[in-house]
Scaffold this motif. Structure first.
Motif, PDB file in Angstrom:
ATOM      1  N   ALA A   1      68.152  26.637  72.253  1.00 34.05           N
ATOM      2  CA  ALA A   1      69.562  26.270  72.099  1.00 34.05           C
ATOM      3  C   ALA A   1      70.407  27.537  72.006  1.00 34.05           C
ATOM      4  O   ALA A   1      71.478  27.652  72.616  1.00 34.05           O
ATOM      5  CB  ALA A   1      69.743  25.414  70.853  1.00 34.05           C
ATOM      6  N   ARG A   2      69.890  28.514  71.265  1.00 33.68           N
ATOM      7  CA  ARG A   2      70.624  29.762  71.091  1.00 33.68           C
ATOM      8  C   ARG A   2      70.809  30.472  72.433  1.00 33.68           C
ATOM      9  O   ARG A   2      71.909  30.909  72.775  1.00 33.68           O
ATOM     10  CB  ARG A   2      69.830  30.643  70.121  1.00 33.68           C
ATOM     11  N   ASP A   3      69.715  30.552  73.191  1.00 28.09           N
ATOM     12  CA  ASP A   3      69.785  31.219  74.494  1.00 28.09           C
ATOM     13  C   ASP A   3      70.782  30.526  75.418  1.00 28.09           C
ATOM     14  O   ASP A   3      71.573  31.180  76.093  1.00 28.09           O
ATOM     15  CB  ASP A   3      68.404  31.228  75.162  1.00 28.09           C
ATOM     16  N   VAL A   4      70.708  29.202  75.448  1.00 34.16           N
ATOM     17  CA  VAL A   4      71.583  28.459  76.363  1.00 34.16           C
ATOM     18  C   VAL A   4      73.040  28.671  75.978  1.00 34.16           C
ATOM     19  O   VAL A   4      73.898  28.932  76.831  1.00 34.16           O
ATOM     20  CB  VAL A   4      71.224  26.951  76.365  1.00 34.16           C
ATOM     21  N   VAL A   5      73.319  28.582  74.664  1.00 39.32           N
ATOM     22  CA  VAL A   5      74.713  28.735  74.236  1.00 39.32           C
ATOM     23  C   VAL A   5      75.196  30.160  74.524  1.00 39.32           C
ATOM     24  O   VAL A   5      76.312  30.369  74.990  1.00 39.32           O
ATOM     25  CB  VAL A   5      74.852  28.388  72.739  1.00 39.32           C
ATOM     26  N   GLU A   6      74.314  31.151  74.295  1.00 35.83           N
ATOM     27  CA  GLU A   6      74.711  32.528  74.545  1.00 35.83           C
ATOM     28  C   GLU A   6      75.031  32.748  76.017  1.00 35.83           C
ATOM     29  O   GLU A   6      76.002  33.403  76.384  1.00 35.83           O
ATOM     30  CB  GLU A   6      73.566  33.470  74.155  1.00 35.83           C
ATOM     31  N   ARG A   7      74.169  32.177  76.861  1.00 39.46           N
ATOM     32  CA  ARG A   7      74.297  32.493  78.276  1.00 39.46           C
ATOM     33  C   ARG A   7      75.370  31.657  78.981  1.00 39.46           C
ATOM     34  O   ARG A   7      76.082  32.158  79.823  1.00 39.46           O
ATOM     35  CB  ARG A   7      72.940  32.281  78.954  1.00 39.46           C
ATOM     36  N   TYR A   8      75.425  30.380  78.613  1.00 34.93           N
ATOM     37  CA  TYR A   8      76.324  29.500  79.358  1.00 34.93           C
ATOM     38  C   TYR A   8      77.558  29.097  78.566  1.00 34.93           C
ATOM     39  O   TYR A   8      78.433  28.426  79.084  1.00 34.93           O
ATOM     40  CB  TYR A   8      75.587  28.233  79.806  1.00 34.93           C
ATOM     41  N   GLY A   9      77.576  29.474  77.258  1.00 37.01           N
ATOM     42  CA  GLY A   9      78.664  29.031  76.398  1.00 37.01           C
ATOM     43  C   GLY A   9      80.030  29.432  76.926  1.00 37.01           C
ATOM     44  O   GLY A   9      80.921  28.603  77.103  1.00 37.01           O
ATOM     45  N   LYS A  10      80.188  30.727  77.222  1.00 36.17           N
ATOM     46  CA  LYS A  10      81.501  31.213  77.645  1.00 36.17           C
ATOM     47  C   LYS A  10      81.918  30.574  78.955  1.00 36.17           C
ATOM     48  O   LYS A  10      83.060  30.165  79.140  1.00 36.17           O
ATOM     49  CB  LYS A  10      81.459  32.735  77.819  1.00 36.17           C
ATOM     50  N   LEU A  11      80.942  30.470  79.862  1.00 37.29           N
ATOM     51  CA  LEU A  11      81.218  29.846  81.149  1.00 37.29           C
ATOM     52  C   LEU A  11      81.685  28.410  80.942  1.00 37.29           C
ATOM     53  O   LEU A  11      82.685  27.968  81.529  1.00 37.29           O
ATOM     54  CB  LEU A  11      79.946  29.879  81.999  1.00 37.29           C
ATOM     55  N   GLY A  12      80.973  27.712  80.055  1.00 37.58           N
ATOM     56  CA  GLY A  12      81.321  26.318  79.781  1.00 37.58           C
ATOM     57  C   GLY A  12      82.735  26.204  79.245  1.00 37.58           C
ATOM     58  O   GLY A  12      83.528  25.359  79.688  1.00 37.58           O
ATOM     59  N   VAL A  13      83.081  27.077  78.311  1.00 33.42           N
ATOM     60  CA  VAL A  13      84.407  27.022  77.699  1.00 33.42           C
ATOM     61  C   VAL A  13      85.468  27.332  78.740  1.00 33.42           C
ATOM     62  O   VAL A  13      86.492  26.667  78.838  1.00 33.42           O
ATOM     63  CB  VAL A  13      84.488  27.990  76.507  1.00 33.42           C
ATOM     64  N   SER A  14      85.187  28.341  79.581  1.00 32.60           N
ATOM     65  CA  SER A  14      86.203  28.722  80.559  1.00 32.60           C
ATOM     66  C   SER A  14      86.376  27.633  81.613  1.00 32.60           C
ATOM     67  O   SER A  14      87.422  27.505  82.229  1.00 32.60           O
ATOM     68  CB  SER A  14      85.829  30.057  81.222  1.00 32.60           C
ATOM     69  N   LEU A  15      85.345  26.831  81.832  1.00 31.43           N
ATOM     70  CA  LEU A  15      85.467  25.720  82.773  1.00 31.43           C
ATOM     71  C   LEU A  15      86.029  24.489  82.088  1.00 31.43           C
ATOM     72  O   LEU A  15      86.040  23.401  82.661  1.00 31.43           O
ATOM     73  CB  LEU A  15      84.106  25.382  83.381  1.00 31.43           C
ATOM     74  N   ASN A  16      86.425  24.694  80.823  1.00 35.57           N
ATOM     75  CA  ASN A  16      87.021  23.609  80.055  1.00 35.57           C
ATOM     76  C   ASN A  16      86.073  22.413  79.919  1.00 35.57           C
ATOM     77  O   ASN A  16      86.473  21.270  80.008  1.00 35.57           O
ATOM     78  CB  ASN A  16      88.341  23.161  80.711  1.00 35.57           C
ATOM     79  N   MET A  17      84.789  22.725  79.732  1.00 30.01           N
ATOM     80  CA  MET A  17      83.851  21.611  79.556  1.00 30.01           C
ATOM     81  C   MET A  17      83.136  21.720  78.212  1.00 30.01           C
ATOM     82  O   MET A  17      81.962  21.385  78.089  1.00 30.01           O
ATOM     83  CB  MET A  17      82.857  21.521  80.713  1.00 30.01           C
ATOM     84  N   ALA A  18      83.885  22.197  77.203  1.00 30.84           N
ATOM     85  CA  ALA A  18      83.284  22.237  75.872  1.00 30.84           C
ATOM     86  C   ALA A  18      83.070  20.817  75.366  1.00 30.84           C
ATOM     87  O   ALA A  18      83.680  19.873  75.862  1.00 30.84           O
ATOM     88  CB  ALA A  18      84.190  23.004  74.919  1.00 30.84           C
ATOM     89  N   GLY A  19      82.195  20.678  74.379  1.00 33.06           N
ATOM     90  CA  GLY A  19      81.945  19.365  73.783  1.00 33.06           C
ATOM     91  C   GLY A  19      80.949  18.554  74.588  1.00 33.06           C
ATOM     92  O   GLY A  19      79.986  19.099  75.140  1.00 33.06           O
ATOM     93  N   LEU A  20      81.226  17.257  74.718  1.00 31.35           N
ATOM     94  CA  LEU A  20      80.245  16.358  75.330  1.00 31.35           C
ATOM     95  C   LEU A  20      79.805  16.749  76.733  1.00 31.35           C
ATOM     96  O   LEU A  20      78.619  16.718  77.032  1.00 31.35           O
ATOM     97  CB  LEU A  20      80.783  14.922  75.334  1.00 31.35           C
ATOM     98  N   PRO A  21      80.757  17.121  77.641  1.00 31.27           N
ATOM     99  CA  PRO A  21      80.300  17.497  78.983  1.00 31.27           C
ATOM    100  C   PRO A  21      79.316  18.661  78.952  1.00 31.27           C
ATOM    101  O   PRO A  21      78.321  18.660  79.688  1.00 31.27           O
ATOM    102  CB  PRO A  21      81.598  17.904  79.697  1.00 31.27           C
ATOM    103  N   PHE A  22      79.550  19.646  78.079  1.00 40.74           N
ATOM    104  CA  PHE A  22      78.647  20.789  77.985  1.00 40.74           C
ATOM    105  C   PHE A  22      77.265  20.304  77.538  1.00 40.74           C
ATOM    106  O   PHE A  22      76.233  20.715  78.087  1.00 40.74           O
ATOM    107  CB  PHE A  22      79.200  21.817  76.993  1.00 40.74           C
TER     108      PHE A  22
END
Lengths: 325, 518
Positions: free
Chosen positions: B411-432
């Motif tokens: 979980a840590r690795d995924v959030v570290e690697r894809y977290g920023k990308l996810g946020v910038s694509l505006n898909m935080a929360g459930l879609p992420f």
């Protein structure tokens, strides 16, 4: 969590039957198991009482008493079945038990006149071994031999506590010497009877602390006469298992009826081949075949409940000291 | 971290952790409040604490130390039957302890296979009982978990790293210091802390293999306080000591477990160019064979003694097996509800406290949790009607620390690697969660769910405190068979439990894996 409690509570409520009176008996777990006396006892009593007999299994005798103490005066139980003489004093101290009205002609090796607790079965503690073994004939001879034994921890097991009382009753102040002589015979100490007996059957030791009635199981249920119990010249400590009525019971008459039923033939004839103990009142049909082959100790040892309660903590410390060396 | 945008929110995990802490500390308080006599810790209790610490530390150290070469060998080698071997090697961990002890003694006991073989050669039987016996049993029970945790970390190192190292001409030693050692530093303290915490609450195993009251653990002292002396104050105090020791060990582990992950590769199969020489091939083979013998021989003993009666088992044993499956399924659902949010909260970083809460379930004495729950539930509901849900809940709490150890690193690795990308694509929360986090964590979720379900199947748990004669789980039924002299049937029922536990673990663990690599 909340929803679970709610849902389960609903289920529980719809399942309850309001009309027939319910008698709740707390007992130890092996009593209620499919192979214990529970199912047959329930059927026999329900046939005569017009009630619903609810047996609740709670580990062992010590856990049973702890549960009653936890629940206190508003316990759901009407009867507690499965304490032994080592627990009677502590049980009476709670003030939660009421006197019984049972009269019976007990077939116990000792005189029984307790106003609160009614005995339902009894047995002698003994070391069980393979029949082809030349067993020692006393605790002392056992301690001096190099025979390997398995025993249970008195802190977590009724037979374990029984052995503590056995040595104490036979040797009094010399008990510590016997324990230190025994300490090199003890292969290991287990949490409960099942573990020790299981290890014995696997061949981990020559003898295991159990009951004189244990060979009857192998003989009757498995047609196997390869197990025997050794008789010791110091005498054998007894376990008398009792039941009592709770003062806070909402079914006092039904509870009295159950206790009287408990010492009658229908209940007592179930005991030998399900609980593998001697019935407190020998049924009219006698003991089952096979029980006549069991050894009968020449002398019975048993401390009164008060003596047992007074001796317990000191005896435990002697045991801990001798076996922790 | 405050103010930084995050792809997953922390509150579900934090609330799960708080619920858990309240539940565990609440049960402890409930027991303490019922105490009538107050007593401190005497000489005997301090001796128990000392012995518990020594055996738990030794068991943890040895399990983890042996697990390293075994996991390395399993990570580097590919052979026929590897996957089934890995699944089988995990079994001792999910066995009910009494079964494990009987199986172990059939191999290592005075009348065990090894002693018999030694006897044929004219030697004395081996002496298993003592501190070394306790440690042997605990290593038997926990080596599988330690190996799985470390193996998983090994397999999460992206294949590209090894490829690059091989291209740069790294030999085995350089590869170890560059890639494997940093990975181990991250995983080992946590693995040690989990095994340490499990051994801290050991009772029956320690007593039986320890050979007598010398081997008194804290859990036995709690049992004595409850059953022998009915001193609830002392029981609560000792349980508090267990909790504090576990928290200290876990805090130490978190502090030691430094270093960042390796990032993510393209998820292709790992190929190792080191270790192709005959020496390391032989060493790896030796480790795998030794571990397999050590872990599988006692299982074979259980199978051998269980086979004869398995088809003639009483019907109540089969219905108990069904009950156990239901309890395990419910327990697994509860576990996911707790573990996933907590893992995500930890993955956001800086949530050490959530991770600590996750370990509490392991450290709390089952007897204290069970009794505390009983005291808490009784005023509002019938505890007997709740026997199964409560058992499922306690099993879930017990499995939680293992699940977190499995879920958190990924979980840590995924959030570290894809977290920023996810946020910038505006898909935080459930879609992420739905498109990134959960799909990438499928293998770990499968493993955690399989582990939880198997653990719950094998755990006697708190059902003995709430038992209803008509509802029994399979472990309870096995104890009842043993208590009724029926050791043969108990052995067969144990075999059934063994097969079911392996079965559910296998199905769920496989279900989580997308690629054949495992």
């Amino acid at each position: 969590m909340k929803h679970l409690i709610f849902a389960a509570g609903l289920l529980g409520a719809t399942a309850a039957v309001a009309d027939t009176p319910e008698l709740t008996v707390y007992t130890y777990d092996s009593f209620v198991s499919d192979w214990g006396p529970g199912p047959q006892v329930e059927e026999a009593f329900e046939a005569v009482c017009g009630c619903d007999l609810k047996l609740v299994g709670i580990e062992d005798g010590a856990a049973l008493l702890a549960r009653i103490k936890l629940e206190g005066a508003n316990s759901d139980a009407d009867i507690v079945l499965g304490l032994d003489t080592n627990l009677i004093s502590a049980a009476k101290e709670t003030g939660l038990f009421a006197e019984h009205s049972v009269s019976a002609d007990y077939d116990l090796p000792i005189n029984w006149a307790d106003p609160v607790f009614v005995p339902f079965d009894w047995g002698y503690f003994a070391f069980v071994h393979n029949a082809d073994m030349d067993a020692p004939d006393s605790l002392k001879a056992l301690a001096e031999s190099d025979t390997k034994i398995l025993i249970q921890d008195p802190r977590s097991s009724t037979p374990g506590l029984g052995l503590l009382m056995w040595v104490k009753a036979a040797y009094g102040d010399d008990a510590p010497a016997i324990w230190s002589a025994l300490s090199d015979n003890v292969v290991t100490v287990t949490k409960g009877w099942s573990e020790a007996y299981g290890l014995f059957l696997e061949g981990e030791a020559d003898m295991v602390l159990s009951y004189t009635t244990s060979p009857a199981y192998h003989l009757i249920a498995e047609e196997d006469d390869s197990k025997a119990a050794a008789t010791f010249s110091e005498g054998h400590y007894m376990q008398v298992e009792v039941a009592g009525k709770l003062a806070g019971s909402d079914q006092p008459e039904l509870a009295d009826q159950f206790l009287q039923f408990m010492v009658a033939d229908a209940f007592q004839s179930i005991i030998p081949t399900t609980n593998w103990m001697y019935p407190a009142v020998t049924p009219e049909s006698g003991l089952p075949d096979g029980f006549d082959t069991l050894v009968t100790p020449a002398q019975s040892l048993l401390m009164s409940p008060d003596e047992a309660a007074a001796a317990r903590d000191g005896a435990l410390n002697e045991w801990l000291d001798a076996l922790s060396q | 971290m405050a103010g930084r945008a995050q792809p997953v929110s922390a509150w579900p995990g934090t609330s799960a952790a708080i619920t858990l802490a309240v539940l565990i500390l609440g049960t402890l308080t409930a027991v303490a409040l019922r105490a009538e006599t107050g007593a401190g810790l005497g000489r005997a209790e301090w001796a128990a604490i000392r012995f518990t610490l020594i055996q738990a530390a030794l068991s943890g150290l040895i399990s983890v130390t042996i697990a390293i070469p075994v996991a390395r060998a399993l990570a580097r080698r590919r052979f026929r039957g590897r996957r089934i071997l890995i699944a089988l090697l995990g079994v001792p961990f999910i066995l009910p302890v009494i079964i494990a002890v009987l199986g172990l003694l059939e191999v290592f006991g005075r009348a065990g296979w090894i002693s018999d073989a030694l006897g044929l050669l004219g030697f004395e039987p081996i002496r298993i009982y003592g501190l070394h016996g306790v440690v042997l049993a605990h290593v038997f029970l926990n080596l599988p978990l330690a190996t799985r945790l470390i193996l998983q970390a090994w397999q999460e190192v992206p294949a590209e790293r090894f490829r690059l190292a091989a291209q740069l001409g790294c030999d085995g030693r350089a590869m170890f210091w560059l890639i494997e050692w940093p990975m181990l530093r991250r995983i080992l303290p946590g693995a040690f802390a989990v095994v340490f915490a499990i051994c801290l609450t050991s009772f029956a195993v320690a007593l039986t293999l320890g050979g007598g009251p010398r081997a008194t653990t804290i859990e036995l002292a709690i049992y004595q306080a409850f059953r022998f002396d009915f001193d609830l104050g002392r029981a609560a105090l000792l349980s508090g000591v267990q909790l504090i020791l576990t928290i200290l060990a876990a805090a130490l582990a978190l502090w030691l477990a430094t270093g960042t992950g390796f990032g993510k590769g393209l998820d292709r199969a790992v190929r190792r160019w080191d270790g192709a020489n005959p020496v390391s091939r032989t060493a790896d083979a030796a480790w795998i064979i030794a571990a397999a013998l050590f872990l599988l021989l006692p299982l074979a003993a259980i199978v051998v003694s269980g086979l004869p009666n398995v088809l003639s088992l009483p019907s109540t044993v089969w219905s108990a097996a069904l009950t156990s499956l239901l309890v395990a399924a419910l327990s697994t659902c509860l576990l996911l509800l707790l573990a996933l949010p907590m893992a995500f909260a930890i993955a956001r970083g800086g949530r050490g406290i959530v991770e600590l809460a996750g370990l509490l379930g392991l450290a709390a004495s089952p007897l204290v949790i069970g009794t505390g729950l009983f005291i808490m539930i009784r005023p509002i509901a019938d505890p007997f009607a709740l026997a199964l849900p409560v058992t499922a809940l306690v099993n879930a709490i017990t499995a939680l620390p293992f699940a977190l150890r499995v879920l958190v690193p990924t979980a840590r690795d995924v959030v570290e690697r894809y977290g920023k990308l996810g946020v910038s694509l505006n898909m935080a929360g459930l879609p992420f969660l739905r498109f990134v986090l959960l799909p990438r964590m499928r293998p770990q979720i499968g493993f955690a769910v399989g582990l939880a379900m198997a653990l719950s199947m094998g755990d006697l748990g708190v059902i003995t405190l709430f038992a209803d004669p008509d509802i029994a789980t399979l472990p309870l039924q096995i104890y009842r068979l043993m208590g009724a002299y029926r050791l043969d049937d108990a052995a067969s029922a144990s075999l059934l439990l063994l097969v079911l536990s392996i079965g559910v673990f296998w199905v769920l663990d496989r279900g989580g894996r997308r690629h054949a690599e495992a």
